[in-house]
Design a protein around this motif. Sequence first.
Motif, PDB file in Angstrom:
ATOM      1  N   LYS A  74     -25.596  12.433  -9.989  1.00 58.35           N
ATOM      2  CA  LYS A  74     -25.342  11.065  -9.513  1.00 58.35           C
ATOM      3  C   LYS A  74     -25.985  10.033 -10.427  1.00 58.35           C
ATOM      4  O   LYS A  74     -25.367   9.015 -10.771  1.00 58.35           O
ATOM      5  CB  LYS A  74     -25.868  10.906  -8.073  1.00 58.35           C
ATOM      6  CG  LYS A  74     -24.954  11.529  -7.031  1.00 58.35           C
ATOM      7  CD  LYS A  74     -25.411  11.238  -5.623  1.00 58.35           C
ATOM      8  CE  LYS A  74     -26.495  12.171  -5.182  1.00 58.35           C
ATOM      9  NZ  LYS A  74     -26.826  12.023  -3.750  1.00 58.35           N
ATOM     10  N   TYR A 106     -20.142  12.857  -3.348  1.00 58.91           N
ATOM     11  CA  TYR A 106     -20.471  12.023  -2.199  1.00 58.91           C
ATOM     12  C   TYR A 106     -19.771  12.542  -0.933  1.00 58.91           C
ATOM     13  O   TYR A 106     -20.353  12.556   0.153  1.00 58.91           O
ATOM     14  CB  TYR A 106     -20.039  10.578  -2.453  1.00 58.91           C
ATOM     15  CG  TYR A 106     -20.955   9.799  -3.373  1.00 58.91           C
ATOM     16  CD1 TYR A 106     -22.335   9.839  -3.221  1.00 58.91           C
ATOM     17  CD2 TYR A 106     -20.445   9.009  -4.409  1.00 58.91           C
ATOM     18  CE1 TYR A 106     -23.183   9.132  -4.068  1.00 58.91           C
ATOM     19  CE2 TYR A 106     -21.273   8.294  -5.262  1.00 58.91           C
ATOM     20  CZ  TYR A 106     -22.642   8.361  -5.080  1.00 58.91           C
ATOM     21  OH  TYR A 106     -23.482   7.654  -5.911  1.00 58.91           O
ATOM     22  N   GLU A 109     -21.447  15.394   0.634  1.00 65.22           N
ATOM     23  CA  GLU A 109     -22.662  14.957   1.341  1.00 65.22           C
ATOM     24  C   GLU A 109     -22.328  14.081   2.546  1.00 65.22           C
ATOM     25  O   GLU A 109     -23.212  13.525   3.188  1.00 65.22           O
ATOM     26  CB  GLU A 109     -23.563  14.174   0.381  1.00 65.22           C
ATOM     27  CG  GLU A 109     -24.086  15.001  -0.793  1.00 65.22           C
ATOM     28  CD  GLU A 109     -24.854  14.158  -1.804  1.00 65.22           C
ATOM     29  OE1 GLU A 109     -24.726  12.907  -1.774  1.00 65.22           O
ATOM     30  OE2 GLU A 109     -25.598  14.741  -2.619  1.00 65.22           O
ATOM     31  N   GLN A 111     -21.018  11.238   2.568  1.00 68.64           N
ATOM     32  CA  GLN A 111     -21.194   9.808   2.286  1.00 68.64           C
ATOM     33  C   GLN A 111     -19.793   9.234   2.021  1.00 68.64           C
ATOM     34  O   GLN A 111     -19.420   8.939   0.896  1.00 68.64           O
ATOM     35  CB  GLN A 111     -22.124   9.602   1.090  1.00 68.64           C
ATOM     36  CG  GLN A 111     -23.538  10.115   1.322  1.00 68.64           C
ATOM     37  CD  GLN A 111     -24.492   9.683   0.220  1.00 68.64           C
ATOM     38  OE1 GLN A 111     -24.764   8.499   0.029  1.00 68.64           O
ATOM     39  NE2 GLN A 111     -25.005  10.649  -0.517  1.00 68.64           N
ATOM     40  N   LYS A 114     -19.205   5.741   0.291  1.00 71.98           N
ATOM     41  CA  LYS A 114     -19.591   5.787  -1.125  1.00 71.98           C
ATOM     42  C   LYS A 114     -18.520   6.510  -1.942  1.00 71.98           C
ATOM     43  O   LYS A 114     -18.201   6.100  -3.071  1.00 71.98           O
ATOM     44  CB  LYS A 114     -20.936   6.498  -1.297  1.00 71.98           C
ATOM     45  CG  LYS A 114     -22.145   5.588  -1.098  1.00 71.98           C
ATOM     46  CD  LYS A 114     -23.408   6.266  -1.597  1.00 71.98           C
ATOM     47  CE  LYS A 114     -24.586   5.307  -1.581  1.00 71.98           C
ATOM     48  NZ  LYS A 114     -25.810   5.902  -2.145  1.00 71.98           N
ATOM     49  N   ALA A 115     -17.983   7.586  -1.377  1.00 71.19           N
ATOM     50  CA  ALA A 115     -16.913   8.319  -2.065  1.00 71.19           C
ATOM     51  C   ALA A 115     -15.690   7.424  -2.231  1.00 71.19           C
ATOM     52  O   ALA A 115     -15.063   7.396  -3.298  1.00 71.19           O
ATOM     53  CB  ALA A 115     -16.552   9.576  -1.282  1.00 71.19           C
TER      54      ALA A 115
END
Length: 277
Positions: A74, A106, A109, A111, A114-115
């Motif tokens: 990241k 992302y 995870e 997220q 964010k992705a």
Amino acid sequence: MENALVTASAITDQRQKIEQYKHILSSVISSNDIVQAKKFIDHMLSDDVPLVVSRQLLQTFAQELGRLRAETQKDIANYTLAQIQPRVVSFEEQVLIIREKLADLYESEQQWSKAAQMLSGIDLDSGMRVIDDTFRLSKCVQIARLYLEDDDAVNAEAFINKASFLVSSSQHEVLNLQYKVCYARILDLKRKFLEAALRYYDISQIEKRQIGDETIDEEALEQALSAAVTCTILAAAGPQRSRVLATLYKDERCSKLKIYPILQKVLSLFVCVDKFN
């Protein structure tokens, strides 16, 4: 690292230069060293490296990102995107790969936003490379689906609206179905319950059980039908709501739903009221 990069940049034979840089890159990736990776990126984007070479090396770098530890990946990927930005037109393919890999990370995870934000940075209207409508549609739908995982109807709708200009001419059945599901969920989140109910009900009536590589199982269709019932119950009273309630009540599949007893009660209590509204 500095000496190795200087030595590689001094090589006049392009093939040998590229091979030397690939050797350096392999060592950087294996080391998981953020500092060394950033130095490599800076060098690739400097005037010391011809564009044809830096494109190839950054392409390899982007493809190898998955070998790095998650946090390192990241950090370096975001750093690379920031450094490339002033010259992004020259590295669109490399940026695409980096953004897709970072979005996958992302997403793994959970997220979701964010992705979605990472994918939304991809230039889908670039005049520098050929992008077909199927790819554009797939990205718009994917971004919308990710935003919907966070119940973000506003951002999801922005990309579904973009997709709406593409889906009418699309022959890709899986994408078309995903578009329909996203649209229904957006209407649901925006509390446009009756419109959402009709969309969900349409989805629940899909007859095919295999669309492309995607298997449509009975559970998914049952969920769509249940969502149609729920949205109809939540919808404002009126003649159209009464008609949809009656349609659902007559659908034999609804009798198997957990929400069916509520549908029966709502229909018996409000159908008469709805007729007079």
